[in-house]
Design a protein around this motif. Structure first.
Motif, PDB file in Angstrom:
ATOM      1  N   MET A   1     -83.472  61.957  53.841  1.00  0.00           N
ATOM      2  CA  MET A   1     -84.204  61.250  52.642  1.00  0.00           C
ATOM      3  C   MET A   1     -85.489  62.512  52.437  1.00  0.00           C
ATOM      4  SD  MET A   1     -85.269  57.077  51.858  1.00  0.00           S
ATOM      5  CE  MET A   1     -83.858  56.611  52.215  1.00  0.00           C
ATOM      6  N   SER A   2     -85.167  62.407  51.235  1.00  0.00           N
ATOM      7  CA  SER A   2     -86.273  63.417  50.805  1.00  0.00           C
ATOM      8  C   SER A   2     -87.609  62.377  50.490  1.00  0.00           C
ATOM      9  CB  SER A   2     -85.876  64.328  49.256  1.00  0.00           C
ATOM     10  OG  SER A   2     -85.801  62.862  48.539  1.00  0.00           O
ATOM     11  N   LYS A   3     -88.307  63.490  49.949  1.00  0.00           N
ATOM     12  CA  LYS A   3     -89.753  62.172  49.233  1.00  0.00           C
ATOM     13  C   LYS A   3     -89.671  62.065  48.367  1.00  0.00           C
ATOM     14  CE  LYS A   3     -92.525  64.791  52.532  1.00  0.00           C
ATOM     15  NZ  LYS A   3     -93.993  64.281  53.259  1.00  0.00           N
ATOM     16  N   SER A   4     -88.908  62.482  47.879  1.00  0.00           N
ATOM     17  CA  SER A   4     -88.874  61.330  46.134  1.00  0.00           C
ATOM     18  C   SER A   4     -87.743  60.969  45.775  1.00  0.00           C
ATOM     19  CB  SER A   4     -87.996  62.492  45.312  1.00  0.00           C
ATOM     20  OG  SER A   4     -87.444  63.250  45.706  1.00  0.00           O
ATOM     21  N   GLU A   5     -87.303  60.414  46.681  1.00  0.00           N
ATOM     22  CA  GLU A   5     -86.025  59.605  47.536  1.00  0.00           C
ATOM     23  C   GLU A   5     -87.028  58.047  47.490  1.00  0.00           C
ATOM     24  OE1 GLU A   5     -83.073  60.461  49.464  1.00  0.00           O
ATOM     25  OE2 GLU A   5     -81.245  61.156  47.629  1.00  0.00           O
ATOM     26  N   GLN A   6     -88.376  58.773  49.205  1.00  0.00           N
ATOM     27  CA  GLN A   6     -88.754  57.831  49.797  1.00  0.00           C
ATOM     28  C   GLN A   6     -89.603  57.227  48.927  1.00  0.00           C
ATOM     29  OE1 GLN A   6     -89.799  60.124  53.044  1.00  0.00           O
ATOM     30  NE2 GLN A   6     -88.741  59.414  54.044  1.00  0.00           N
ATOM     31  N   ALA A   7     -90.093  58.057  48.290  1.00  0.00           N
ATOM     32  CA  ALA A   7     -91.339  57.326  46.880  1.00  0.00           C
ATOM     33  C   ALA A   7     -90.990  56.880  45.883  1.00  0.00           C
ATOM     34  CB  ALA A   7     -92.269  59.062  46.201  1.00  0.00           C
ATOM     35  N   ALA A   8     -89.479  57.175  45.634  1.00  0.00           N
ATOM     36  CA  ALA A   8     -88.671  56.160  44.814  1.00  0.00           C
ATOM     37  C   ALA A   8     -88.500  54.346  44.915  1.00  0.00           C
ATOM     38  CB  ALA A   8     -87.281  56.529  43.766  1.00  0.00           C
ATOM     39  N   LEU A   9     -88.465  54.250  46.428  1.00  0.00           N
ATOM     40  CA  LEU A   9     -87.967  52.776  47.410  1.00  0.00           C
ATOM     41  C   LEU A   9     -89.242  52.765  47.128  1.00  0.00           C
ATOM     42  CD1 LEU A   9     -85.057  54.542  49.516  1.00  0.00           C
ATOM     43  CD2 LEU A   9     -84.214  52.364  47.705  1.00  0.00           C
TER      44      LEU A   9
END
Length: 54
Positions: A1-9
């Protein structure tokens, strides 16, 4: 999981919590307003003067 996906979640979780909190607070404010409307504050008696006490 990328940082941008983590931030979106994380943003989605925070947005959901914020909506939940707002809904709860609006309910509390409505209940408080309803209770104040049903039981207004008692008025002081005309003879109960609290300003000019000896």
């Amino acid at each position: 999981m990328s940082k941008s996906e983590q931030a979106a979640l994380r943003e989605q979780r925070l947005a959901a919590k914020l909506r939940e909190n707002l809904k709860r607070r609006k309910g509390q404010a409505k209940a408080r307003a309803d209770s104040e409307r049903q039981a207004p504050e008692p008025q002081p008696e005309p003879g109960a003067d609290t300003v000019n006490k000896p």
